[in-house]
Motif scaffolding. Structure first.
Motif, PDB file in Angstrom:
ATOM      1  N   HIS A  75       0.865  -1.164   0.000  1.00  0.00           N
ATOM      2  CA  HIS A  75       0.000   0.000   0.000  1.00  0.00           C
ATOM      3  C   HIS A  75       0.908   1.221   0.000  1.00  0.00           C
ATOM      4  N   TYR A  76       0.360   2.346  -0.461  1.00  0.00           N
ATOM      5  CA  TYR A  76       1.188   3.542  -0.627  1.00  0.00           C
ATOM      6  C   TYR A  76       0.551   4.704   0.114  1.00  0.00           C
ATOM      7  N   ALA A 123       5.970   3.161   0.526  1.00  0.00           N
ATOM      8  CA  ALA A 123       5.462   1.806   0.300  1.00  0.00           C
ATOM      9  C   ALA A 123       5.406   1.070   1.634  1.00  0.00           C
ATOM     10  N   ALA A 143       8.011  -1.983  -5.633  1.00  0.00           N
ATOM     11  CA  ALA A 143       7.823  -0.538  -5.441  1.00  0.00           C
ATOM     12  C   ALA A 143       8.444   0.260  -6.590  1.00  0.00           C
ATOM     13  N   GLN A 162       6.411  -0.267  -9.690  1.00  0.00           N
ATOM     14  CA  GLN A 162       5.191   0.547  -9.620  1.00  0.00           C
ATOM     15  C   GLN A 162       5.481   1.999  -9.995  1.00  0.00           C
ATOM     16  N   TRP A 191       3.888   4.269 -13.010  1.00  0.00           N
ATOM     17  CA  TRP A 191       3.270   5.580 -12.814  1.00  0.00           C
ATOM     18  C   TRP A 191       3.950   6.639 -13.670  1.00  0.00           C
ATOM     19  N   ALA A 226      -2.360   0.632  -4.659  1.00  0.00           N
ATOM     20  CA  ALA A 226      -1.749   1.372  -5.772  1.00  0.00           C
ATOM     21  C   ALA A 226      -2.790   1.976  -6.710  1.00  0.00           C
ATOM     22  N   ILE A 229      -3.928   5.599  -6.080  1.00  0.00           N
ATOM     23  CA  ILE A 229      -2.975   6.715  -6.041  1.00  0.00           C
ATOM     24  C   ILE A 229      -3.158   7.693  -7.216  1.00  0.00           C
TER      25      ILE A 229
END
Ligand code: C2E
Ligand code: CA
Ligand code: CA
Ligand code: CA
Length: 281
Positions: free
Chosen positions: A42-43, A59, A97, A100, A104, A268, A271
């Motif tokens: 989770h962020y 993260a 992380a 991810q 993004w 994620a 976000i």
């Protein structure tokens, strides 16, 4: 009597065996989760106090256990340490992380100022392999090293040996950011702050819980901020839960903060919308 002693053994032994069996089952489950599915990051946004802009995320790992549901890191990180799985876990977190972040970036969700913070275990810090893993994931993803910040606890660094210092230097040499986590909770040695190759400290939430209720707290926060800056570093404030705390920090000249007041840690998928809302605000 002897009979009682035997009885006691009969009472206790199955209990211990059960605990051991549950534990080793849990370790097996964790090993499977690291190799396959079940771990998730989770962020949690880190926010620029002056503008509300989301400057990055931290993260935070969770374990979606097949029968026990969501397990939080405080419950299974120690288990991973004891079972010798922490390096594998750390490798998974690092790659997930940074992967991810790359997604993004390529989806234009975030710009080149946006960073992902990753929690590093003391074991990772003691492993030269870890530096190579960081180097490799940066090369594979093409993510700029400045956009990756590694969080290390004060304890891990102060307790560390020369190899740790070498590792810190090695990591710093890759260009990634280094941040001391939970600052203000462990050893209060000030001198190492100036010597270590770190950029930032993340001040533990225990230092700001009294903001808004304890009249002496703002002066303490101001002093910590001054100390950190005198060492040539910048501070991030974690555990901000109320508008009053956020206002105090902003008024004291603090730059960045994180906490439930701004956002809980999120999957994620949630976000992008949040980042978009903040940048158009
Ligand atoms: P931490 O690095 O100090 O992370 C901050 C913890 O505070 C997180 O708990 C976060 O959810 C929680 N938090 C955030 N905002 C607030 C707030 O406003 N109020 C309160 N009361 N709490 C807040 P979480 O996610 O349960 O993580 C706990 C710890 O587990 C972390 O502490 C970190 O030490 C460790 N951890 C988490 N993810 C990883 C990981 O990927 N690798 C390693 N090695 N450790 C991890
Ligand atoms: Ca952290
Ligand atoms: Ca922390
Ligand atoms: Ca912590």
């Amino acid at each position: 009597s002897k009979a009682e002693g035997q009885n006691r053994l009969h009472i206790f032994e199955p209990g211990l065996l059960l605990v051991r069996r549950l534990r080793s089952q849990l370790v097996d489950d964790l090993r499977a989760a690291i190799k396959g599915q079940g771990l998730v990051l989770h962020y949690q946004p880190v926010v620029e106090l002056a503008t509300g802009r989301i400057e990055g995320v931290e993260a935070l790992i969770r374990w979606n256990h097949p029968s026990r549901g969501l397990i939080m890191p405080d419950e299974f990180i120690p288990l991973a340490e004891e079972a010798g799985l922490i390096s594998e876990l750390g490798f998974w977190v690092l790659n997930t992380a940074v992967g991810q972040l790359r997604d993004w970036i390529s989806d234009s969700v975030v710009d080149s100022r946006f960073s992902v913070r990753i929690n590093i275990s003391p074991t990772d810090l003691q492993s030269l392999q870890f530096i190579e893993d960081v180097r490799a994931v940066l090369t594979e993803t093409g993510v700029r090293p400045e956009q990756v910040v590694l969080e290390l606890t004060e304890m891990a660094i102060v307790k560390g040996n020369d190899l740790d210092r070498y590792s810190l230097g090695g990591l710093r040499g890759l260009g990634v950011g280094i941040e001391i986590d939970d600052f203000g909770t462990g050893y209060s040695s000030i001198s190492y702050l100036r010597k270590l190759p770190v950029d930032r400290v993340k001040v533990d939430r225990s230092l700001i819980v009294g903001l808004g209720t304890d009249p002496t707290q703002p002066a303490l926060v101001a002093a910590v901020l001054q100390l950190v800056r005198a060492c040539g570093l910048e501070a991030v404030w974690e555990g901000v839960e109320t508008a009053v705390q956020a206002d105090h920090l902003r008024n004291l000249g603090c730059l960045s903060a994180q906490g439930y007041f701004f956002s809980r840690p999120l999957p994620a998928e949630q976000i992008p919308a949040l980042v978009a809302a903040q940048s158009s605000a």
